[in-house]
Design a protein around this motif. Structure first.
Motif, short mmCIF file in Angstrom:
data_model
loop_
_atom_site.label_atom_id
_atom_site.label_comp_id
_atom_site.label_asym_id
_atom_site.label_seq_id
_atom_site.Cartn_x
_atom_site.Cartn_y
_atom_site.Cartn_z
N TYR A 94 0.97 6.15 4.44
CA TYR A 94 -0.02 7.13 4.88
C TYR A 94 0.71 8.23 5.65
O TYR A 94 0.92 8.16 6.86
N THR A 120 0.84 -1.19 0.00
CA THR A 120 0.00 0.00 0.00
C THR A 120 0.88 1.25 0.00
O THR A 120 2.10 1.17 0.16
N ALA A 175 -8.10 4.73 2.27
CA ALA A 175 -7.19 5.14 1.19
C ALA A 175 -6.45 3.96 0.58
O ALA A 175 -5.74 4.13 -0.42
N ASP A 176 -6.61 2.78 1.16
CA ASP A 176 -5.88 1.61 0.67
C ASP A 176 -6.53 1.01 -0.57
O ASP A 176 -7.75 0.83 -0.62
N GLU A 184 -6.65 8.70 15.94
CA GLU A 184 -6.32 7.79 14.84
C GLU A 184 -7.00 6.44 15.02
O GLU A 184 -7.01 5.61 14.10
N ASP A 242 -3.33 -3.31 11.43
CA ASP A 242 -3.71 -1.91 11.64
C ASP A 242 -4.13 -1.65 13.08
O ASP A 242 -3.90 -0.56 13.61
N HIS A 278 -7.75 5.70 7.90
CA HIS A 278 -6.69 5.61 6.89
C HIS A 278 -6.88 4.41 5.98
O HIS A 278 -6.34 4.37 4.87
#
Length: 232
Positions: A31, A28, A99-100, A91, A109, A96
């Motif tokens: 980020y 990926t 966006a992958d 977070e 994650d 996030h």
């Protein structure tokens, strides 16, 4: 205390390594906002440390009053930046992942973002611990490193107020997208605040958010910092 500082440094390093390894392991894109937020999380600590050193240098070499003025200015700047340290807890929403283009295992994650969030919490506690030590130096110099010596109502009001400000800063950073430097545009800042809190339920949302986060930081402070500074 050294063990605590080294442990916090290790947590930051661990979080950074997991973020940097993510694209290499799973194909990926990196980020980058996470790394940016990590840098901002550490910034208050460097600012406060620099302000303390500069304050004492000026007090010794020039004049105590000038040193105190510099120290006060440094603390104000530090307070404006401090919400960046705790901001990493946000977070945990894992946004996030949207966006992958390739799926990353959820377990990776979870541990990566948990480490990132905890690094922010630990950075916040370390900042407040430094403030407490400064307070101890001026109020009770002989026992500045003994939390028991400054364990009074004023101290806890000060700590609680700092955590309240941090929580408020995290809220407006997350939901109004404010940055610390936006305070340099006060009219725009106040205008957006008014616009946001005119919406139904936003005042209640803020109150619950701030109280929950303040309680969380206070509990973490008691669990992590208190034993370190009161051990004999």
């Amino acid at each position: 205390m050294l063990t605590l500082i080294l442990g916090i440094a290790a947590m930051n390093l661990f979080a950074a390594v997991l973020i940097l390894l993510r694209p290499k392991l799973f194909g990926t894109k990196l980020y980058k906002p996470m790394l940016k937020n990590m840098g901002l999380s550490l910034l208050p600590l460097f600012v406060l440390t620099a302000a303390i050193l500069f304050m004492f240098l000026v007090m010794i070499c020039i004049a105590p009053a000038a040193g105190l003025a510099i120290g006060l200015a440094g603390v104000v700047l530090w307070l404006l930046l401090l919400p960046n340290a705790g901001y990493l807890v946000t977070e945990l929403n894992l946004n996030h992942r949207t966006a992958d283009k390739k799926e990353v295992p959820m377990w990776y994650d979870i541990i990566a973002v948990l480490a990132l969030s905890m690094s922010g919490v630990m950075n916040t506690l370390l900042n407040v611990m430094l403030l407490q030590l400064i307070y101890g130096v001026f109020v009770h110099p002989a026992d500045a490193f003994d939390l028991g010596a400054v364990n009074n109502r004023i101290f806890w009001l000060m700590i609680s107020a700092v955590f309240l400000l941090i929580s408020f800063g995290i809220y407006i950073g997350r939901y109004l997208r404010f940055n610390s430097w936006d305070i340099l545009k006060p009219k725009h800042f106040i205008s957006l605040l008014k616009q946001h809190f005119r919406q139904p339920g936003k005042g209640k949302e803020l109150m619950v958010f701030v109280l929950c986060h303040t309680a969380f930081f206070l509990l973490m402070y008691l669990i992590v910092v208190w034993p370190v500074l009161t051990e004999r």
